[in-house]
Every structure is written in structure tokens, then in C-alpha cells.
Motif scaffolding. Structure first.
Motif, PDB file in Angstrom:
ATOM      1  N   ARG A 139      44.215 -75.232  11.334  1.00 11.10           N
ATOM      2  CA  ARG A 139      45.544 -75.413  11.901  1.00 11.10           C
ATOM      3  C   ARG A 139      45.540 -76.784  12.547  1.00 11.10           C
ATOM      4  O   ARG A 139      44.711 -77.076  13.401  1.00 11.10           O
ATOM      5  N   HIS A 140      46.469 -77.618  12.127  1.00 10.05           N
ATOM      6  CA  HIS A 140      46.533 -78.990  12.632  1.00 10.05           C
ATOM      7  C   HIS A 140      47.513 -79.042  13.800  1.00 10.05           C
ATOM      8  O   HIS A 140      48.673 -78.655  13.672  1.00 10.05           O
ATOM      9  N   ILE A 141      47.013 -79.542  14.931  1.00  4.91           N
ATOM     10  CA  ILE A 141      47.812 -79.605  16.152  1.00  4.91           C
ATOM     11  C   ILE A 141      47.932 -81.061  16.597  1.00  4.91           C
ATOM     12  O   ILE A 141      46.922 -81.746  16.785  1.00  4.91           O
TER      13      ILE A 141
ATOM     14  N   PRO B  61      57.115 -94.028  18.239  1.00  6.18           N
ATOM     15  CA  PRO B  61      57.595 -94.966  17.217  1.00  6.18           C
ATOM     16  C   PRO B  61      58.825 -94.411  16.495  1.00  6.18           C
ATOM     17  O   PRO B  61      59.093 -93.207  16.535  1.00  6.18           O
ATOM     18  N   PRO B  62      59.566 -95.282  15.822  1.00  2.66           N
ATOM     19  CA  PRO B  62      60.784 -94.838  15.127  1.00  2.66           C
ATOM     20  C   PRO B  62      60.528 -93.717  14.102  1.00  2.66           C
ATOM     21  O   PRO B  62      61.378 -92.873  13.881  1.00  2.66           O
ATOM     22  N   ASP B  63      59.355 -93.709  13.506  1.00  6.69           N
ATOM     23  CA  ASP B  63      59.039 -92.677  12.508  1.00  6.69           C
ATOM     24  C   ASP B  63      58.262 -91.508  13.118  1.00  6.69           C
ATOM     25  O   ASP B  63      57.630 -90.724  12.403  1.00  6.69           O
ATOM     26  N   GLY B  64      58.320 -91.360  14.439  1.00  5.37           N
ATOM     27  CA  GLY B  64      57.545 -90.334  15.129  1.00  5.37           C
ATOM     28  C   GLY B  64      57.779 -88.923  14.619  1.00  5.37           C
ATOM     29  O   GLY B  64      56.837 -88.144  14.450  1.00  5.37           O
ATOM     30  N   ILE B  65      59.030 -88.569  14.345  1.00  3.37           N
ATOM     31  CA  ILE B  65      59.335 -87.225  13.843  1.00  3.37           C
ATOM     32  C   ILE B  65      58.650 -87.002  12.500  1.00  3.37           C
ATOM     33  O   ILE B  65      58.050 -85.951  12.260  1.00  3.37           O
ATOM     34  N   GLU B  66      58.703 -87.990  11.647  1.00  4.21           N
ATOM     35  CA  GLU B  66      58.065 -87.853  10.322  1.00  4.21           C
ATOM     36  C   GLU B  66      56.547 -87.789  10.455  1.00  4.21           C
ATOM     37  O   GLU B  66      55.883 -87.078   9.693  1.00  4.21           O
TER      38      GLU B  66
ATOM     39  N   ARG C  32      55.817 -84.150  11.421  1.00  5.86           N
ATOM     40  CA  ARG C  32      56.288 -83.096  10.522  1.00  5.86           C
ATOM     41  C   ARG C  32      55.167 -82.309   9.826  1.00  5.86           C
ATOM     42  O   ARG C  32      55.261 -81.082   9.694  1.00  5.86           O
ATOM     43  N   PRO C  33      54.060 -82.924   9.393  1.00  8.77           N
ATOM     44  CA  PRO C  33      53.016 -82.141   8.699  1.00  8.77           C
ATOM     45  C   PRO C  33      52.210 -81.206   9.610  1.00  8.77           C
ATOM     46  O   PRO C  33      51.474 -80.360   9.107  1.00  8.77           O
TER      47      PRO C  33
ATOM     48  N   LEU D  38      60.752 -78.735  14.030  1.00  9.69           N
ATOM     49  CA  LEU D  38      59.310 -78.615  14.251  1.00  9.69           C
ATOM     50  C   LEU D  38      59.021 -77.545  15.284  1.00  9.69           C
ATOM     51  O   LEU D  38      59.770 -77.386  16.243  1.00  9.69           O
ATOM     52  N   PRO D  39      57.927 -76.786  15.120  1.00  7.80           N
ATOM     53  CA  PRO D  39      57.579 -75.763  16.119  1.00  7.80           C
ATOM     54  C   PRO D  39      56.884 -76.386  17.318  1.00  7.80           C
ATOM     55  O   PRO D  39      55.678 -76.573  17.334  1.00  7.80           O
ATOM     56  N   ALA D  40      57.631 -76.739  18.348  1.00  5.00           N
ATOM     57  CA  ALA D  40      57.038 -77.340  19.531  1.00  5.00           C
ATOM     58  C   ALA D  40      56.236 -76.312  20.318  1.00  5.00           C
ATOM     59  O   ALA D  40      55.284 -76.653  20.979  1.00  5.00           O
TER      60      ALA D  40
END
Length: 130
Positions: free
Chosen positions: A4-6, A57-62, A65-66, A97-99
Motif C-alpha cells: 500500500r503506497h502512502i 507544485p502545480p501538478d501536485g494532485i496528479e 493520484r497513484p 483522492l482518499p485523504a
């Protein structure tokens, strides 16, 4: 079983200590229940905001995401308004995303139960209280 990646975002101040303690707890649970956890830490904090003008960073959500889950510490620092620190790391539901991972929604975590002897002892202590 696949790990499980956290994604770990300690944040600022006490957040660094809290996430370190939370990881120790997660590691203990994982060892007991044979779960494989993998962590990646991100320096997205008010300090980063001071240096780069953004909490992440601007791409933080992306970038996030994984991941299977996000462990977010506390954010906030003198001189950085709360709306900047909080909205700058608004990474949960709006991004899909599951925070916060709920045990009932994760089949591996559903197996984690308090041992009966420990649970029974705790219940006896609670019943003795006035």
C-alpha cells in the motif's frame, strides 16, 4: 500482497512529529497483520510556500493520484495566512483522492481487530470506573 503506497505530507511544526508517530503506529499494525506499506514523503509546507510561492507544485494532485492514501500532518506557520496553508493543500475529495482511509472500505484493514483478551481487559477497566 502488493504494498500500500502512502504519500506522507508532514506539513509544519507539530505535523512533523505527529506524522512520525503515526507512521510508527501504522508500521506496528502492518507488522502485526502482515501488511506491506511503502511511504513517500513530500515537503509541501509553509516553508515551501515561503520559498516557491505555493504549498505544493502545480501538478501536485496528479503526483498524489497513484497513491492508496495520504497521511497529512498539521500545516500552518506564523506569517502564512491560514487560507493559504489550508486551501493550498486541499487535496482530498475535490481531487477524488482518499485523504482519510476508513478501515471498513479497505479489505486488508478490515482484518485488523483488537485481540479479544486485550479488548476484554479494556472493557473490564471501563466498567470499574465510577
Amino acid at each position: 500482497m502488493a504494498p500500500r503506497h502512502i504519500a506522507v505530507i508532514p506539513g509544519d511544526g507539530i505535523g512533523v512529529e505527529v506524522t512520525a508517530a503515526a507512521r510508527a503506529v501504522l508500521d506496528a499494525v502492518a507488522a502485526r497483520h502482515r501488511l506491506d506499506l511503502a511511504y513517500d514523503e513530500f515537503d509541501w509546507s509553509c516553508r515551501r510556500y515561503d520559498h516557491h510561492g505555493a504549498m505544493m507544485p502545480p501538478d501536485g494532485i496528479e503526483v498524489l493520484r497513484p497513491y492508496d492514501a495520504i497521511l497529512l500532518g498539521a500545516v500552518g506557520w506564523p506569517g502564512v495566512p491560514d487560507h493559504v496553508s489550508l486551501w493550498g493543500l486541499l487535496i482530498g475529495d475535490p481531487a477524488g483522492l482518499p485523504a482519510v482511509r476508513q478501515p471498513a472500505s479497505d479489505p486488508d484493514l478490515r482484518r485488523c481487530r483488537e485481540p479479544a483478551a486485550s479488548r476484554d481487559a479494556r472493557q473490564r477497566r471501563l466498567r470499574r470506573r465510577p
